[in-house]
Write an enzyme that holds these catalytic residues in place. Structure first.
Site, PDB file in Angstrom:
ATOM      1  N   GLY A  11       8.298  -0.881  -6.907  1.00 25.21           N
ATOM      2  CA  GLY A  11       7.015  -1.532  -7.158  1.00 25.21           C
ATOM      3  C   GLY A  11       5.878  -0.578  -7.464  1.00 25.21           C
ATOM      4  N   ASN A  12       5.887   0.615  -6.821  1.00 26.08           N
ATOM      5  CA  ASN A  12       4.767   1.537  -7.022  1.00 26.08           C
ATOM      6  C   ASN A  12       4.764   2.169  -8.417  1.00 26.08           C
ATOM      7  OD1 ASN A  12       7.064   3.066  -6.416  1.00 26.08           O
ATOM      8  ND2 ASN A  12       5.863   4.747  -5.609  1.00 26.08           N
ATOM      9  N   LYS A 128      15.014 -13.417  -0.740  1.00 27.23           N
ATOM     10  CA  LYS A 128      14.181 -12.485  -1.522  1.00 27.23           C
ATOM     11  C   LYS A 128      12.744 -13.005  -1.640  1.00 27.23           C
ATOM     12  CE  LYS A 128      13.856  -9.023  -4.506  1.00 27.23           C
ATOM     13  NZ  LYS A 128      14.023  -7.664  -4.004  1.00 27.23           N
ATOM     14  N   LYS A 213      16.996  -5.458  -7.647  1.00 29.55           N
ATOM     15  CA  LYS A 213      17.054  -4.420  -8.686  1.00 29.55           C
ATOM     16  C   LYS A 213      17.840  -3.186  -8.240  1.00 29.55           C
ATOM     17  CE  LYS A 213      13.805  -1.095  -7.421  1.00 29.55           C
ATOM     18  NZ  LYS A 213      13.550  -1.544  -6.099  1.00 29.55           N
ATOM     19  N   LYS A 275      18.515  -0.277  -0.851  1.00 26.45           N
ATOM     20  CA  LYS A 275      18.567   1.015  -1.537  1.00 26.45           C
ATOM     21  C   LYS A 275      19.709   1.865  -0.992  1.00 26.45           C
ATOM     22  CE  LYS A 275      13.573   1.059  -2.052  1.00 26.45           C
ATOM     23  NZ  LYS A 275      13.630   0.035  -3.111  1.00 26.45           N
TER      24      LYS A 275
END
Ligand code: ADP
Ligand code: MG
Length: 313
Positions: A11-12, A128, A213, A275
Site C-alpha cells: 500500500g505504501n 479481506k 496480492k 507475506k
C-alpha cells in the site's frame, strides 16, 4: 548476472488517493528502475485495497443516484478498473524514470485475470478488508441492504470484508512471459488479479472477491520461474515478538524457522502473515529460489543481501 525478479508492491508504494498516488509512484518507480538498471528482469505486481474501495464507493454512489441506469458494479469490475488506474500512473512514472537515466526499455501494464476455485472455503468465510472505515450504523444498514459482511480491522474500526480465495492460475501468463522475454518491465496481477471462475460451459466469469496480492505475486513468480520474489512493504525487516519488548528483527529465516514462527503466531493475519506464507511457498517451490521482505526504498540493497528479511537459500 541478471536475475528474474517479481516485485509485490504494498500500500505504501501507491498511497491512498489520487494525489498521494501521483507522488508515491515516482518514488516506487525509482526502486523498480534501480533493479532494471542492474540488469535484472523485473515484473511488478501490486495491491489495490484503498483504490478498489474508492472505485467501489464511487460506483455505488452512482447507482444510488440513478438506480435504473446504473446497476451495482461487481468487485471484479472495480478490480479491473483499479488495474488500469494504477497501471497508468505507475507505467508512466517508470517510463519517465528510465528516460531520465538514459535507459532504453519498454514498460507494459497487462490486464490480468486470475482463476480461483468456486469451492474455495474463502467464499464461506470472508476475511479481506476493503474500502474505508464505517460506523456500526452504516455497517448494519449495508449488511441489511446488500448482504455485505463487516469486521473489526486490527482495532482501527469496521471495514467491509470480502472473500480472499487462493489464486489457482493466471490467465494471461503466456502474454506476461512473452513481454518479459522481450525485455520489458511488466506490471501484472494488479490487486491480486481480477478474480474469475471457470463456469461449467468453460467460460470465465468475474466473482465477488479480492485475491491477496502477496499470494498472487507468489503464483506469478512460480509460473515465471523467477529467482526472487521481493515483497516491498512498510517495514525494512520482519520481526518476531513484533511490537513487544522482546521484538527481534530478522535478517533471514529458513523455511523451517518460518513455519515455526507462523505456528507461534508472530505474524499478523491480513498483513505480515500472507507475506511470510507467500515467501515460504515461493522459496520452497524450486531450487535456488528465495524471497525477500523489505522496505520499498531498500529493494536494491535487499537484493544485494545488505538488508531485509530473506526466506530460503
Ligand atoms: P502492505 O500494504 O505492504 O501489504 P500491510 O500493512 O498489509 O502492508 O503489512 C505490513 C505491516 O505488517 C507492517 O507495516 C507491520 O506494521 C505489520 N506487521 C505485522 N506483524 C509483523 C511482524 N511480525 N514483523 C513486521 N511487521 C509486522
Ligand atoms: Mg497487505
Amino acid at each position: 548476472m541478471g536475475k528474474r525478479i517479481v516485485i509485490a508492491l504494498g500500500g505504501n508504494a501507491l498511497g491512498n488517493n489520487y494525489q498521494e498516488q501521483r507522488v508515491a509512484v515516482r518514488n516506487t518507480a525509482k526502486a523498480i528502475v534501480d533493479l532494471a538498471a542492474e540488469g535484472h528482469e523485473v515484473i511488478v505486481a501490486h495491491g489495490n485495497g484503498p483504490q478498489v474501495g474508492m472505485i467501489q464507493k464511487a460506483m455505488t454512489a452512482l447507482h444510488k443516484q440513478e438506480p435504473d441506469k446504473y446497476t451495482l458494479c461487481p468487485l471484479s469490475i472495480c478490480c479491473a478498473m483499479s488495474q488500469g488506474y494504477i497501471g497508468h500512473d505507475l507505467q508512466i512514472a517508470i517510463r519517465d524514470e528510465l528516460a531520465q537515466r538514459g535507459l532504453v526499455k519498454e514498460v507494459s501494464t497487462l490486464l490480468t485475470h486470475v482463476v480461483v476455485d468456486q469451492a474455495d472455503q474463502a467464499f464461506q468465510n470472508p476475511t479481506k478488508p476493503i474500502g474505508t472505515y464505517v460506523s456500526r450504523e452504516e455497517a448494519d444498514r449495508l449488511t441489511a441492504e446488500r448482504g455485505f459482511t463487516y469486521a473489526e480491522d486490527a482495532g482501527r474500526g469496521l471495514r467491509r470484508v470480502v472473500p480472499s480465495p487462493q489464486p489457482v492460475s493466471i490467465v494471461e501468463l503466456p502474454a506476461i512471459r512473452d513481454l518479459v522475454q522481450a525485455g520489458q518491465i511488466v506490471i501484472a496481477c494488479g490487486g491480486g488479479g481480477i478474480p474469475v471462475v471457470r463456469t461449467e460451459e468453460g467460460n470465465l466469469e468475474g466473482v465477488e472477491a479480492i485475491i491477496d496480492k502477496d499470494f498472487a505475486s507468489c503464483r506469478l513468480a512460480q509460473e515465471l520461474e523467477a529467482d526472487f520474489l521481493v515483497i516491498l512493504t512498510a517495514v525494512e525487516k520482519v520481526a518476531i515478538h513484533f511490537g513487544t519488548p522482546q521484538e527481534k528483527w530478522l535478517d533471514s529465516m529458513t523455511p523451517d524457522e518460518a513455519r515455526t514462527y507462523i505456528a507461534e503466531g508472530h505474524f499478523a493475519p491480513g498483513s505480515m502473515l500472507p507475506k511470510v506464507e507467500a515467501a515460504l511457498q515461493f522459496a520452497e517451490s524450486g531450487q535456488g529460489r528465495s524471497a525477500l521482505i523489505t522496505l520499498l526504498e531498500k529493494a536494491k540493497d535487499g537484493i544485494q543481501g545488505k538488508t531485509g528479511t530473506r526466506i530460503g537459500s
